[in-house]
Design an enzyme around this catalytic site. Structure first.
Site, mmCIF file in Angstrom:
data_model
loop_
_atom_site.group_PDB
_atom_site.id
_atom_site.type_symbol
_atom_site.label_atom_id
_atom_site.label_comp_id
_atom_site.label_asym_id
_atom_site.label_seq_id
_atom_site.Cartn_x
_atom_site.Cartn_y
_atom_site.Cartn_z
ATOM 1 N N ALA A 106 0.842 -1.182 0.000
ATOM 2 C CA ALA A 106 0.000 0.000 0.000
ATOM 3 C C ALA A 106 0.887 1.245 0.000
ATOM 4 O O ALA A 106 2.100 1.158 0.151
ATOM 5 C CB ALA A 106 -0.917 -0.001 1.214
ATOM 6 N N GLY A 134 -0.503 -5.336 0.927
ATOM 7 C CA GLY A 134 -1.762 -5.258 0.200
ATOM 8 C C GLY A 134 -1.731 -5.970 -1.129
ATOM 9 O O GLY A 134 -2.764 -6.419 -1.633
ATOM 10 N N GLU A 161 -2.385 -9.555 -0.363
ATOM 11 C CA GLU A 161 -3.802 -9.655 -0.015
ATOM 12 C C GLU A 161 -4.686 -9.559 -1.253
ATOM 13 O O GLU A 161 -5.696 -10.262 -1.366
ATOM 14 C CB GLU A 161 -4.153 -8.557 0.993
ATOM 15 C CG GLU A 161 -3.523 -8.823 2.359
ATOM 16 C CD GLU A 161 -3.581 -7.631 3.298
ATOM 17 O OE1 GLU A 161 -4.009 -7.809 4.441
ATOM 18 O OE2 GLU A 161 -3.195 -6.507 2.866
ATOM 19 N N GLU A 190 3.796 -6.314 7.241
ATOM 20 C CA GLU A 190 3.260 -5.166 7.972
ATOM 21 C C GLU A 190 3.836 -4.993 9.368
ATOM 22 O O GLU A 190 3.937 -3.862 9.872
ATOM 23 C CB GLU A 190 1.727 -5.267 8.058
ATOM 24 C CG GLU A 190 0.996 -4.987 6.763
ATOM 25 C CD GLU A 190 0.850 -6.198 5.866
ATOM 26 O OE1 GLU A 190 0.108 -6.126 4.874
ATOM 27 O OE2 GLU A 190 1.493 -7.248 6.157
#
Length: 261
Positions: free
Chosen positions: A67, A113, A116, A136
């Site tokens: 992200a 992300g 994901e 993360e």
């Protein structure tokens, strides 16, 4: 229909959806997420009949490298981390529950992300250069777009716990061995051919049967409690001094000095 960060291409009864931010390693910012939401909610209807979608990233370095960390910092300062996570969940659920199969074509980094997003797709085809991970914790937060839930589903609790708690990435061969990836091919062109082959095979089957199969498979894993827990925990961690330090260290390219605050 126009996008700033997405490219859409019709090809032989398939749609290619490319996240087009190569200078940012295709990082998922709010604008890109919004465009994905638009596409999977309504815009796909403008393309008529198609067998499936191949979702990939522009360039040869990353599928999606994560992200937008600088954007994360602004959201954290506003205390909107949980809201951000829940929106990410909703957008990725659109992909996971889409009535046509979506194949992630992963070349390069699929981290945070990006990992994901790949897991929200129905199938994953990777090149030998692909790398997967949920790093993360290096920023002092947790995965927020479904990572704590879907990684468990694909590779089991033990290995998922290890990868999430260490933040260590895995290569494409290991991802395939663990069951995260369906196929690993030598390069992008052969990976693209495999993704197309899969979708053409599926496209020859009954479309209603495909739609209902996707619905039934996803129903087994539906657990709003788990995703809600993740969103709240993500929101909590974005409010911490540790996250501000972790994000600053990432941007400044230095080691983070976490204090547990």
């Amino acid at each position: 229909m126009s996008y700033e960060n997405l490219l859409v291409e019709d090809a032989n009864g398939l749609l290619y959806l490319t996240i087009n931010r190569p200078k940012a390693l295709n990082a998922l910012n709010a604008a890109t997420l919004g465009e994905l939401e638009r596409f999977f909610t309504d815009d796909y209807r403008q393309h008529g009949q198609f067998h499936g979608i191949i979702l990939t990233g522009a360039g040869d370095r990353a599928f999606v490298a994560g992200a937008d960390i600088k954007e994360f910092l602004g959201i954290a300062e506003q205390g909107d981390g949980e809201k951000m996570a829940r929106r990410g969940h909703d957008i990725f659920f659109l992909i996971e529950n889409f009535h046509r199969p979506v194949v992630a074509l992963v070349d390069g980094y699929a981290l945070g992300g990006g990992c994901e997003l790949a897991m929200a797709c129905h199938l994953r085809v990777a090149t030998q250069q692909a790398r997967f991970g949920q790093p993360e914790v290096n920023l002092g937060i947790i995965p927020g777009y479904g990572g704590t839930q879907r990684l468990n589903q694909y590779i089991g609790k033990g290995k998922a716990t290890e990868l999430i708690l260490t933040g260590n990435p895995i290569d494409a061969t290991e991802a395939h061995r663990l069951g995260l990836v369906n196929y690993v091919l030598p390069d992008r062109e052969t990976a693209r051919s495999k993704a197309e082959e899969l979708l053409q095979t599926i496209g020859a089957k009954g479309p209603l049967a495909i739609r209902e199969s996707i619905r039934a498979i996803n129903a087994y894993y539906a657990n709003e409690h788990g995703y809600g827990t993740e969103a709240r925990a993500f929101g909590d961690t974005t409010k911490t001094a540790d996250f501000r330090e972790g994000a600053a260290a990432f941007v400044e390219k230095r080691k983070a000095n976490f204090r547990g605050e």
